[in-house]
Enzyme design. Structure first.
Site, PDB file in Angstrom:
ATOM      1  N   TYR A 174      70.045 -34.154  52.930  1.00 38.58           N
ATOM      2  CA  TYR A 174      69.243 -35.361  53.133  1.00 38.58           C
ATOM      3  C   TYR A 174      69.995 -36.563  52.573  1.00 38.58           C
ATOM      4  O   TYR A 174      70.418 -36.554  51.415  1.00 38.58           O
ATOM      5  CB  TYR A 174      67.879 -35.236  52.446  1.00 38.58           C
ATOM      6  CG  TYR A 174      66.956 -36.389  52.768  1.00 38.58           C
ATOM      7  CD1 TYR A 174      66.057 -36.300  53.826  1.00 38.58           C
ATOM      8  CD2 TYR A 174      67.005 -37.586  52.060  1.00 38.58           C
ATOM      9  CE1 TYR A 174      65.228 -37.364  54.159  1.00 38.58           C
ATOM     10  CE2 TYR A 174      66.184 -38.655  52.383  1.00 38.58           C
ATOM     11  CZ  TYR A 174      65.296 -38.539  53.432  1.00 38.58           C
ATOM     12  OH  TYR A 174      64.489 -39.600  53.754  1.00 38.58           O
ATOM     13  N   GLN A 194      58.835 -35.736  56.550  1.00 41.06           N
ATOM     14  CA  GLN A 194      58.890 -35.044  57.842  1.00 41.06           C
ATOM     15  C   GLN A 194      60.254 -34.422  58.083  1.00 41.06           C
ATOM     16  O   GLN A 194      60.362 -33.336  58.680  1.00 41.06           O
ATOM     17  CB  GLN A 194      58.510 -35.985  58.993  1.00 41.06           C
ATOM     18  CG  GLN A 194      59.380 -37.210  59.181  1.00 41.06           C
ATOM     19  CD  GLN A 194      58.890 -38.418  58.384  1.00 41.06           C
ATOM     20  OE1 GLN A 194      58.186 -38.262  57.389  1.00 41.06           O
ATOM     21  NE2 GLN A 194      59.242 -39.613  58.837  1.00 41.06           N
ATOM     22  N   SER A 208      67.637 -42.724  38.204  1.00 41.06           N
ATOM     23  CA  SER A 208      68.945 -42.622  37.569  1.00 41.06           C
ATOM     24  C   SER A 208      68.879 -43.011  36.096  1.00 41.06           C
ATOM     25  O   SER A 208      68.026 -43.806  35.669  1.00 41.06           O
ATOM     26  CB  SER A 208      69.943 -43.527  38.290  1.00 41.06           C
ATOM     27  OG  SER A 208      71.250 -43.267  37.851  1.00 41.06           O
ATOM     28  N   GLN A 226      73.627 -48.855  36.415  1.00 44.27           N
ATOM     29  CA  GLN A 226      72.544 -47.907  36.691  1.00 44.27           C
ATOM     30  C   GLN A 226      71.218 -48.614  36.898  1.00 44.27           C
ATOM     31  O   GLN A 226      70.398 -48.197  37.719  1.00 44.27           O
ATOM     32  CB  GLN A 226      72.425 -46.902  35.543  1.00 44.27           C
ATOM     33  CG  GLN A 226      73.612 -45.973  35.430  1.00 44.27           C
ATOM     34  CD  GLN A 226      73.940 -45.299  36.751  1.00 44.27           C
ATOM     35  OE1 GLN A 226      73.181 -44.475  37.253  1.00 44.27           O
ATOM     36  NE2 GLN A 226      75.064 -45.658  37.346  1.00 44.27           N
ATOM     37  N   HIS A 284      70.123 -49.507  40.441  1.00 41.82           N
ATOM     38  CA  HIS A 284      69.731 -48.456  41.381  1.00 41.82           C
ATOM     39  C   HIS A 284      68.265 -48.564  41.776  1.00 41.82           C
ATOM     40  O   HIS A 284      67.908 -48.446  42.942  1.00 41.82           O
ATOM     41  CB  HIS A 284      69.947 -47.076  40.742  1.00 41.82           C
ATOM     42  CG  HIS A 284      71.261 -46.453  41.075  1.00 41.82           C
ATOM     43  ND1 HIS A 284      71.629 -46.123  42.354  1.00 41.82           N
ATOM     44  CD2 HIS A 284      72.292 -46.076  40.286  1.00 41.82           C
ATOM     45  CE1 HIS A 284      72.838 -45.584  42.342  1.00 41.82           C
ATOM     46  NE2 HIS A 284      73.256 -45.540  41.103  1.00 41.82           N
ATOM     47  N   GLU A 292      71.364 -38.088  32.308  1.00 38.77           N
ATOM     48  CA  GLU A 292      72.130 -37.804  33.522  1.00 38.77           C
ATOM     49  C   GLU A 292      73.596 -38.192  33.304  1.00 38.77           C
ATOM     50  O   GLU A 292      74.505 -37.391  33.522  1.00 38.77           O
ATOM     51  CB  GLU A 292      71.521 -38.600  34.679  1.00 38.77           C
ATOM     52  CG  GLU A 292      72.225 -38.428  36.008  1.00 38.77           C
ATOM     53  CD  GLU A 292      71.678 -39.366  37.074  1.00 38.77           C
ATOM     54  OE1 GLU A 292      71.891 -39.088  38.266  1.00 38.77           O
ATOM     55  OE2 GLU A 292      71.056 -40.393  36.721  1.00 38.77           O
ATOM     56  N   HIS A 293      73.835 -39.440  32.899  1.00 41.46           N
ATOM     57  CA  HIS A 293      75.191 -39.930  32.616  1.00 41.46           C
ATOM     58  C   HIS A 293      75.282 -40.302  31.139  1.00 41.46           C
ATOM     59  O   HIS A 293      74.411 -40.992  30.622  1.00 41.46           O
ATOM     60  CB  HIS A 293      75.521 -41.176  33.435  1.00 41.46           C
ATOM     61  CG  HIS A 293      75.299 -41.029  34.902  1.00 41.46           C
ATOM     62  ND1 HIS A 293      74.135 -41.450  35.530  1.00 41.46           N
ATOM     63  CD2 HIS A 293      76.084 -40.513  35.883  1.00 41.46           C
ATOM     64  CE1 HIS A 293      74.226 -41.206  36.832  1.00 41.46           C
ATOM     65  NE2 HIS A 293      75.394 -40.635  37.066  1.00 41.46           N
ATOM     66  N   ASP A 348      80.970 -41.692  39.931  1.00 45.85           N
ATOM     67  CA  ASP A 348      80.063 -41.841  41.072  1.00 45.85           C
ATOM     68  C   ASP A 348      80.800 -41.759  42.395  1.00 45.85           C
ATOM     69  O   ASP A 348      80.276 -41.219  43.376  1.00 45.85           O
ATOM     70  CB  ASP A 348      79.353 -43.201  40.991  1.00 45.85           C
ATOM     71  CG  ASP A 348      77.904 -43.064  40.574  1.00 45.85           C
ATOM     72  OD1 ASP A 348      77.480 -41.938  40.245  1.00 45.85           O
ATOM     73  OD2 ASP A 348      77.199 -44.085  40.565  1.00 45.85           O
ATOM     74  N   HIS A 390      59.302   6.184  39.802  1.00 48.36           N
ATOM     75  CA  HIS A 390      60.698   5.859  39.503  1.00 48.36           C
ATOM     76  C   HIS A 390      61.393   7.058  38.862  1.00 48.36           C
ATOM     77  O   HIS A 390      62.517   7.425  39.220  1.00 48.36           O
ATOM     78  CB  HIS A 390      60.766   4.659  38.553  1.00 48.36           C
ATOM     79  CG  HIS A 390      60.552   3.341  39.218  1.00 48.36           C
ATOM     80  ND1 HIS A 390      59.391   3.010  39.862  1.00 48.36           N
ATOM     81  CD2 HIS A 390      61.372   2.249  39.337  1.00 48.36           C
ATOM     82  CE1 HIS A 390      59.487   1.780  40.342  1.00 48.36           C
ATOM     83  NE2 HIS A 390      60.682   1.290  40.037  1.00 48.36           N
TER      84      HIS A 390
END
Length: 428
Positions: free
Chosen positions: A122, A186, A232, A254, A257, A322-323, A356, A415
């Site tokens: 995506y 969708q 982010s 950042q 974003h 994240e960073h 990035d 078993h």
């Protein structure tokens, strides 16, 4: 930008799972596409993207891709090709092989590595288009050996002109042969369950808006997903030797974003804290996306004062960003103490955008503190593993009693008898 002691800052950020209305809307879209296929896919595309398409128009043609090359500049093409080489080289080092281990008693154990057959990527198209994310999703899947990679993206990432040509070119350069002009919840449903026009996939990767995230969560189990991506984040750990203008620029990289992006400086230096806060204001005044960055800085930005760098590392490990940038006199000496961070950037010349876009490591990185237990997108995300077990007669005779003991301890007589019948038949 707020300056405060670290202990005053809320280190745990609330994970966003959407409002009840958003959850209900995303689930309804998913269920409708699952039940109705293309009809629902086209209906929601018209409703949410304002484009009336036919099923025949969903797939991007080779002519459109060729035309996109005429709309991108040569400098972009050169840069994206070199970035692709770097990304591929980095991810090729992650590739693992199947293995088998044969023991003297005839036991053979092993692990077979196989790529997923079909993966959906995506590519969002909201506040900005991200051709770099195409490479970061597609190339690790290719290195893993995935034979079918399909891309979906909203039909108007490039405005009235349709799909952003830079996205199409990036996908073509990465080797994607199958692309569709559909986005939102969708698109996720179409990838998960299939429609008359889009065959279902085994895994869905790539970031998107809240409806995309909620749809990914709804279809998980029918297919695999990479993660539920949040806003982010960047944390900069710095001492008095750091350049305030560098830090401010990286925080804003950042903040631009998303209004919910988080940008935090952690430092024991009060003069640096004040200089960075002032520099953020100065740079923000000329930033093209200043409205978005301003909301991010005001709501989720902060300068956190700590007693020393080790205390700062404790804060970093709690935030699990994240960073993480480490801008200190000797960043390598601190690396061993950093436990929780998606990507770590060391030194003044390793600005976050280096990772990035260009260096090679993946920029799809865990958010919302999930770097405590998860990793950036990598080749393993596109491989499945099968355990291999071969026991010889000798090995089963030697281990059978122990296996039956464990089975009966758990109350699973069937078993135990599956082993016992073999032992008895072989003369035990």
């Amino acid at each position: 930008m707020r300056i405060m002691r670290a202990e005053q800052f809320g280190l745990k950020r609330e994970v966003e799972y959407g409002t009840p209305e958003q959850n209900e809307s995303a689930l309804r879209i998913v269920e409708d596409v699952k039940a109705e296929g293309d009809a629902a896919l086209l209906r929601y595309t018209e409703r949410h993207d304002g484009m009336r398409l036919t099923a025949a128009e969903l797939r991007v043609t080779q002519e459109e891709i060729a035309a996109a090359y005429d709309r991108v500049d040569a400098a972009f093409l050169t840069a994206i090709r070199e970035a692709a080489v770097n990304i591929r080289r980095f991810h090729e080092k992650q590739l693992r092989n199947s293995w088998m281990d044969l023991q003297p008693d005839g036991t053979m154990l092993g692990q077979i590595m196989r790529p997923l057959k079909r993966v959906g990527v995506y590519v969002p198209g909201g506040k900005a288009a991200y051709p770099s994310s195409v490479l970061m999703n597609v190339i690790p899947a290719q290195v893993a050996g995935v034979p079918e990679i399909v891309m979906v993206t909203p039909p108007a990432t490039g405005g009235k002109a349709g799909i952003d040509p830079y996205i199409l070119v990036a996908a073509a350069e990465a080797g994607v042969q199958e692309m569709y002009r559909v986005g939102g919840a969708q698109a996720i449903a179409a990838l998960a369950y299939g429609t008359e026009s889009i065959a279902p996939v085994d895994k869905i990767c790539g970031p998107g808006n809240i409806y995309v995230a909620l749809a990914k969560r709804a279809v998980f189990g029918a297919v695999d997903i990479d993660s539920i991506a949040g806003p982010s984040e960047i944390v900069v750990l710095a001492d008095e030797h750091a350049d305030a203008s560098y830090i401010a620029a990286d925080l804003l990289s950042q903040a631009e974003h998303d209004e919910m992006a988080s940008a935090v400086l952690v430092t024991p230096s009060e003069p640096l804290a004040e200089a960075v806060a002032a520099e953020v204001e100065r740079q923000l005044a000329t930033l093209p996306r200043q409205d978005i960055a301003r909301q991010s800085i005001d709501a989720y930005g902060a300068v956190l004062l700590v007693n020393d760098l080790l205390a700062g590392i404790d804060v970093v490990n709690q935030l699990a960003p994240e960073h993480l940038e480490v801008l200190t006199a000797d960043p390598m000496s601190l690396l061993g103490h950093i436990e929780n961070a998606g990507a770590i950037f060391l030194g003044p010349y390793s600005s976050e955008p280096v990772g990035d876009y260009f260096a090679g490591p993946n920029h799809i990185i865990p958010t919302n503190g999930t770097a405590r237990f998860s990793s950036p997108v990598n080749v393993d995300d596109f491989l499945k593993k099968s355990s291999l077990i071969y026991y010889s007669k000798q090995a089963l005779m030697e281990s059978g009693d122990k296996i039956m003991t464990l089975a009966r301890h758990e109350g699973l007589e069937g078993h135990a008898r599956a082993i016992e019948i073999r032992l008895e038949k072989e003369g035990r």
